[in-house]
Scaffold this active site. Sequence first.
Site, PDB file in Angstrom:
ATOM      1  N   LYS A   1     131.153  22.634  55.173  1.00  0.00           N
ATOM      2  CA  LYS A   1     130.469  21.676  56.059  1.00  0.00           C
ATOM      3  C   LYS A   1     130.627  20.256  55.531  1.00  0.00           C
ATOM      4  O   LYS A   1     130.931  19.333  56.278  1.00  0.00           O
ATOM      5  CB  LYS A   1     128.977  22.004  56.171  1.00  0.00           C
TER       6      LYS A   1
ATOM      7  N   LYS B   1     139.027  35.766  53.024  1.00  0.00           N
ATOM      8  CA  LYS B   1     137.916  36.126  53.929  1.00  0.00           C
ATOM      9  C   LYS B   1     137.850  37.632  54.157  1.00  0.00           C
ATOM     10  O   LYS B   1     138.741  38.205  54.785  1.00  0.00           O
ATOM     11  CB  LYS B   1     138.105  35.439  55.291  1.00  0.00           C
TER      12      LYS B   1
ATOM     13  N   LYS C   1     135.016  27.456  61.035  1.00  0.00           N
ATOM     14  CA  LYS C   1     134.563  26.771  62.248  1.00  0.00           C
ATOM     15  C   LYS C   1     134.162  25.319  61.973  1.00  0.00           C
ATOM     16  O   LYS C   1     134.244  24.472  62.859  1.00  0.00           O
ATOM     17  CB  LYS C   1     133.420  27.539  62.918  1.00  0.00           C
TER      18      LYS C   1
ATOM     19  N   GLY D   1     125.604  30.338  62.346  1.00  0.00           N
ATOM     20  CA  GLY D   1     125.212  31.722  62.588  1.00  0.00           C
ATOM     21  C   GLY D   1     123.797  31.871  63.122  1.00  0.00           C
ATOM     22  O   GLY D   1     123.519  32.761  63.928  1.00  0.00           O
ATOM     23  N   ASN D   2     122.908  30.975  62.690  1.00  0.00           N
ATOM     24  CA  ASN D   2     121.499  31.112  63.108  1.00  0.00           C
ATOM     25  C   ASN D   2     121.290  30.766  64.588  1.00  0.00           C
ATOM     26  O   ASN D   2     120.236  31.046  65.138  1.00  0.00           O
ATOM     27  CB  ASN D   2     120.590  30.250  62.218  1.00  0.00           C
TER      28      ASN D   2
HETATM   29  P1  ADP Z   1     126.390  28.555  59.112  1.00  0.00           P
HETATM   30  O1  ADP Z   1     126.296  29.901  59.726  1.00  0.00           O
HETATM   31  O2  ADP Z   1     125.573  27.518  59.826  1.00  0.00           O
HETATM   32  O3  ADP Z   1     127.799  28.117  58.846  1.00  0.00           O
HETATM   33  P2  ADP Z   1     126.075  29.022  56.250  1.00  0.00           P
HETATM   34  O4  ADP Z   1     125.162  30.088  55.754  1.00  0.00           O
HETATM   35  O5  ADP Z   1     127.534  29.235  56.180  1.00  0.00           O
HETATM   36  O6  ADP Z   1     125.611  28.679  57.726  1.00  0.00           O
HETATM   37  O7  ADP Z   1     125.746  27.667  55.466  1.00  0.00           O
HETATM   38  C1  ADP Z   1     124.456  27.091  55.439  1.00  0.00           C
HETATM   39  C2  ADP Z   1     123.704  27.502  54.182  1.00  0.00           C
HETATM   40  O8  ADP Z   1     124.249  26.892  53.027  1.00  0.00           O
HETATM   41  C3  ADP Z   1     122.261  27.057  54.121  1.00  0.00           C
HETATM   42  O9  ADP Z   1     121.433  27.887  54.876  1.00  0.00           O
HETATM   43  C4  ADP Z   1     121.962  27.112  52.630  1.00  0.00           C
HETATM   44  O10 ADP Z   1     121.353  28.338  52.284  1.00  0.00           O
HETATM   45  C5  ADP Z   1     123.337  27.073  51.972  1.00  0.00           C
HETATM   46  N1  ADP Z   1     123.569  26.010  50.976  1.00  0.00           N
HETATM   47  C6  ADP Z   1     124.411  26.157  49.922  1.00  0.00           C
HETATM   48  N2  ADP Z   1     124.454  25.057  49.188  1.00  0.00           N
HETATM   49  C7  ADP Z   1     123.614  24.144  49.777  1.00  0.00           C
HETATM   50  C8  ADP Z   1     123.256  22.808  49.465  1.00  0.00           C
HETATM   51  N3  ADP Z   1     123.740  22.155  48.429  1.00  0.00           N
HETATM   52  N4  ADP Z   1     122.358  22.178  50.303  1.00  0.00           N
HETATM   53  C9  ADP Z   1     121.864  22.829  51.366  1.00  0.00           C
HETATM   54  N5  ADP Z   1     122.169  24.106  51.708  1.00  0.00           N
HETATM   55  C10 ADP Z   1     123.043  24.761  50.921  1.00  0.00           C
HETATM   56 MG    MG Z   2     129.196  29.134  57.523  1.00  0.00          MG
END
Ligand code: ADP
Ligand code: MG
Length: 312
Positions: free
Chosen positions: A273, A127, A211, A11-12
């Site tokens: 992820k 979702k 995704k 998203g970023n």
């Molecule tokens: P994206 O849009 O890239 O899919 P998400 O917000 O869905 O991003 O996922 C990334 C986020 O997950 C990070 O910014 C962080 O705040 C969060 N996060 C949750 N658990 C963890 C973890 N164990 N280690 C690192 N980040 C984590």
């Molecule tokens: Mg995400």
Amino acid sequence: MKDKIVVALGGNALGKTPEEQLKLVKDTAKPIVDLIQHGHQVVLAHGNGPQVGMINLAMDLASKTPDATPEMPFPECGAMSQGYIGYHLQNAIREELLSRSIDKHVATVVTQVIVDKDDSAFQNPTKPIGAFYTEEESKKLIAEKKYVMVEDAGRGYRRVVPSPLPIDVAEKEIVKTLVDNDHIVITVGGGGIPVVVEGNQLIGVPAVIDKDFASAKIAEILDADYLIILTAVEKVAINFGKENEKWLEKLTLDEAEQYIQEGHFAPGSMLPKVRAAMMFAGSKKGRKALITSLEKAEDGIEGRTGTLIVNE
Ligand code: ADP
Ligand code: MG
């Protein structure tokens, strides 16, 4: 030829409004083109949460105005989001390539991802999408449209859709051909448009494919060397956000599984992820998955940062 890399943008990398997206994609293009400039073959995937949310909401509101536009089904909203994001992203990458005199071409493929109509996710939609409704409105939607509605943290009622796993990519041969010919492809945007197979037909279903999982699937199909999941954090942590937080450099499949069981990764964000990284790394010896931030993509691929998930 160096590595074949599937890059999944979070998203970023895109932001939330058209203005923001147009600006952010220029920054996003730089680390991507760095990889290309260093000889890597890059395939791009991306999320679409805020974008498909915006399109879906706008369509929903417009269908209720006096000169109503037709109601827009959710898979169609997903297709629109792929075009809208791809348009900005491919132009930003094109511009960055031209500014470095790299003679390569980039395009977006509207991509459908096949899901199993018997996926257990269809029995348990999770979702939330679209607008918030009152209880009465929500009951009407359940009766009239067979939506599944849930109360969302005191803010009202919201439609929820299932999040099934990707099985296959309908346009994979096209994507393969483009990649083999050294073109840069943007594919499985927003996890792909979810479709089920019925005879010769691909039928869109109201669902959201993660995704991260769709990126792992296309990486597998393309026999990529690397899956790189770019997000807002440079590394994956255990005890994330706590005093004893520990950033991880490398994770074996067993370690990752253990940390999942211990609940270190948030279900809506980091868990998919890590799971997607495990799926890809576990699918064949030598395949590696990396989770890092957009800015650190190049450093990550050169082994200087990020969390590497490996099959050892
Ligand atoms: P994206 O849009 O890239 O899919 P998400 O917000 O869905 O991003 O996922 C990334 C986020 O997950 C990070 O910014 C962080 O705040 C969060 N996060 C949750 N658990 C963890 C973890 N164990 N280690 C690192 N980040 C984590
Ligand atoms: Mg995400």
